[in-house]
Scaffold this motif. Structure first.
Motif, PDB file in Angstrom:
ATOM      1  N   ALA A  12       3.868  75.271  -7.644  1.00 24.19           N
ATOM      2  CA  ALA A  12       2.947  76.569  -7.965  1.00 24.19           C
ATOM      3  C   ALA A  12       1.623  76.492  -7.814  1.00 24.19           C
ATOM      4  CB  ALA A  12       3.273  76.982  -9.382  1.00 24.19           C
ATOM      5  N   GLU A  13       0.937  75.280  -7.834  1.00 26.72           N
ATOM      6  CA  GLU A  13      -0.472  75.207  -7.811  1.00 26.72           C
ATOM      7  C   GLU A  13      -0.843  73.843  -6.886  1.00 26.72           C
ATOM      8  OE1 GLU A  13      -2.451  77.043  -9.447  1.00 26.72           O
ATOM      9  OE2 GLU A  13      -1.230  77.968 -10.700  1.00 26.72           O
ATOM     10  N   HIS A  14      -1.959  73.762  -6.512  1.00 28.04           N
ATOM     11  CA  HIS A  14      -2.466  72.327  -5.786  1.00 28.04           C
ATOM     12  C   HIS A  14      -2.523  71.366  -6.787  1.00 28.04           C
ATOM     13  CE1 HIS A  14      -3.325  74.715  -2.242  1.00 28.04           C
ATOM     14  NE2 HIS A  14      -4.274  75.315  -2.686  1.00 28.04           N
ATOM     15  N   ALA A  15      -2.141  70.196  -7.007  1.00 26.75           N
ATOM     16  CA  ALA A  15      -2.214  69.508  -8.167  1.00 26.75           C
ATOM     17  C   ALA A  15      -2.627  68.147  -7.453  1.00 26.75           C
ATOM     18  CB  ALA A  15      -0.737  69.276  -8.738  1.00 26.75           C
ATOM     19  N   LEU A  16      -3.262  67.349  -8.504  1.00 23.82           N
ATOM     20  CA  LEU A  16      -3.740  65.856  -8.334  1.00 23.82           C
ATOM     21  C   LEU A  16      -3.361  65.235  -9.573  1.00 23.82           C
ATOM     22  CD1 LEU A  16      -7.527  65.904  -7.159  1.00 23.82           C
ATOM     23  CD2 LEU A  16      -5.543  65.009  -5.844  1.00 23.82           C
ATOM     24  N   PRO A  17      -3.092  63.862  -9.287  1.00 20.88           N
ATOM     25  CA  PRO A  17      -2.862  62.990 -10.377  1.00 20.88           C
ATOM     26  C   PRO A  17      -3.882  63.157 -11.471  1.00 20.88           C
ATOM     27  CG  PRO A  17      -2.250  61.979  -8.357  1.00 20.88           C
ATOM     28  CD  PRO A  17      -3.191  63.124  -8.151  1.00 20.88           C
ATOM     29  N   SER A  18      -3.427  62.901 -12.843  1.00 23.41           N
ATOM     30  CA  SER A  18      -4.313  62.729 -13.961  1.00 23.41           C
ATOM     31  C   SER A  18      -5.431  61.614 -13.633  1.00 23.41           C
ATOM     32  CB  SER A  18      -3.712  62.457 -15.263  1.00 23.41           C
ATOM     33  OG  SER A  18      -2.990  63.573 -15.505  1.00 23.41           O
ATOM     34  N   ALA A  20      -7.642  61.242 -11.146  1.00 23.81           N
ATOM     35  CA  ALA A  20      -8.066  60.951  -9.802  1.00 23.81           C
ATOM     36  C   ALA A  20      -9.574  61.346  -9.755  1.00 23.81           C
ATOM     37  CB  ALA A  20      -7.182  61.798  -8.744  1.00 23.81           C
ATOM     38  N   TYR A  21     -10.095  61.036  -8.624  1.00 26.09           N
ATOM     39  CA  TYR A  21     -11.482  61.297  -8.279  1.00 26.09           C
ATOM     40  C   TYR A  21     -12.277  61.418  -9.656  1.00 26.09           C
ATOM     41  CZ  TYR A  21      -9.461  61.683  -3.778  1.00 26.09           C
ATOM     42  OH  TYR A  21      -8.659  61.345  -2.732  1.00 26.09           O
ATOM     43  N   PRO A  74      -1.022  63.793  -4.558  1.00 27.43           N
ATOM     44  CA  PRO A  74      -1.609  65.086  -4.351  1.00 27.43           C
ATOM     45  C   PRO A  74      -0.486  65.988  -3.836  1.00 27.43           C
ATOM     46  CG  PRO A  74      -2.985  63.338  -3.446  1.00 27.43           C
ATOM     47  CD  PRO A  74      -1.763  62.766  -3.726  1.00 27.43           C
ATOM     48  N   LEU A  75      -0.527  67.201  -4.220  1.00 28.50           N
ATOM     49  CA  LEU A  75       0.346  68.198  -3.920  1.00 28.50           C
ATOM     50  C   LEU A  75      -0.259  69.622  -3.385  1.00 28.50           C
ATOM     51  CD1 LEU A  75       3.254  68.055  -6.742  1.00 28.50           C
ATOM     52  CD2 LEU A  75       3.152  66.804  -4.483  1.00 28.50           C
ATOM     53  N   LEU A  76      -0.130  69.911  -2.120  1.00 29.30           N
ATOM     54  CA  LEU A  76      -0.764  71.186  -1.599  1.00 29.30           C
ATOM     55  C   LEU A  76       0.113  72.312  -1.595  1.00 29.30           C
ATOM     56  CD1 LEU A  76      -3.748  71.444  -0.541  1.00 29.30           C
ATOM     57  CD2 LEU A  76      -2.833  71.132   1.723  1.00 29.30           C
ATOM     58  N   SER A  77      -0.029  73.264  -2.559  1.00 28.26           N
ATOM     59  CA  SER A  77       0.914  74.445  -2.737  1.00 28.26           C
ATOM     60  C   SER A  77       0.969  75.170  -1.544  1.00 28.26           C
ATOM     61  CB  SER A  77       0.422  74.829  -3.925  1.00 28.26           C
ATOM     62  OG  SER A  77       1.213  76.090  -4.267  1.00 28.26           O
ATOM     63  N   LEU A 127      -8.775  58.107  -5.506  1.00 31.84           N
ATOM     64  CA  LEU A 127      -7.553  58.799  -5.899  1.00 31.84           C
ATOM     65  C   LEU A 127      -6.820  58.323  -7.002  1.00 31.84           C
ATOM     66  CD1 LEU A 127      -5.512  61.388  -5.323  1.00 31.84           C
ATOM     67  CD2 LEU A 127      -4.222  59.679  -3.501  1.00 31.84           C
ATOM     68  N   PHE A 128      -6.607  56.747  -7.029  1.00 28.85           N
ATOM     69  CA  PHE A 128      -6.128  56.037  -8.168  1.00 28.85           C
ATOM     70  C   PHE A 128      -7.297  55.261  -8.558  1.00 28.85           C
ATOM     71  CE2 PHE A 128      -2.474  57.550  -5.550  1.00 28.85           C
ATOM     72  CZ  PHE A 128      -1.708  58.210  -6.260  1.00 28.85           C
TER      73      PHE A 128
END
Length: 131
Positions: A12-18, A20-21, A74-77, A127-128
């Motif tokens: 549902a959303e663009h998501a990044l791991p807690s 990240a960056y 990373p997930l691009l919705s 990212l990590f």
């Protein structure tokens, strides 16, 4: 720095791991605290958001608002991309994203999913953590 994001038709959303960056400020945003249901049925919380300027391999500039949560990559919705006026074509022969101005970003198949390489300024961190 290159980030490879999975183009996800179920997210549902663009998501990044807690975490990240780490050098990009996390703000609460309007979705802070919202719960998401993962593919395996786990409930995860929105931990804030980061707005990041990025570039595709083709040189297309992007500003993406990422929701921070306990995802593993990373997930691009596709839903968010489409809502922003992009056309996402997930076909085997020529997967791609076409923006409102007609610029094309090529996707590739990796591990059974479609991914896109995005370029992030190195000052943003990694990212990590520990990379």
């Amino acid at each position: 720095t290159k980030m490879t994001a999975t183009v996800d038709s179920g997210s549902a959303e663009h998501a990044l791991p807690s975490g990240a960056y780490e050098n990009v400020k996390t703000t609460k945003g309007e979705k802070y605290g919202r719960k998401y249901l993962t593919a395996n049925g786990e409930r995860i919380s929105n931990e804030g958001q980061k707005t990041m300027r990025m570039t595709t391999n083709e040189g297309v500039p992007l500003a993406i608002v990422w929701q921070m949560t306990k995802v593993v990559k990373p997930l691009l919705s596709v839903k968010r991309l489409s809502a922003g006026g992009n056309v996402v074509v997930l076909e085997e022969a020529n997967p791609r994203i076409i923006d409102k101005t007609g610029r094309v970003t090529k996707l590739r198949s990796q591990g059974g999913v479609f991914v896109v390489d995005l370029w992030v300024r190195s000052e943003a961190g990694s990212l990590f953590s520990g990379q």
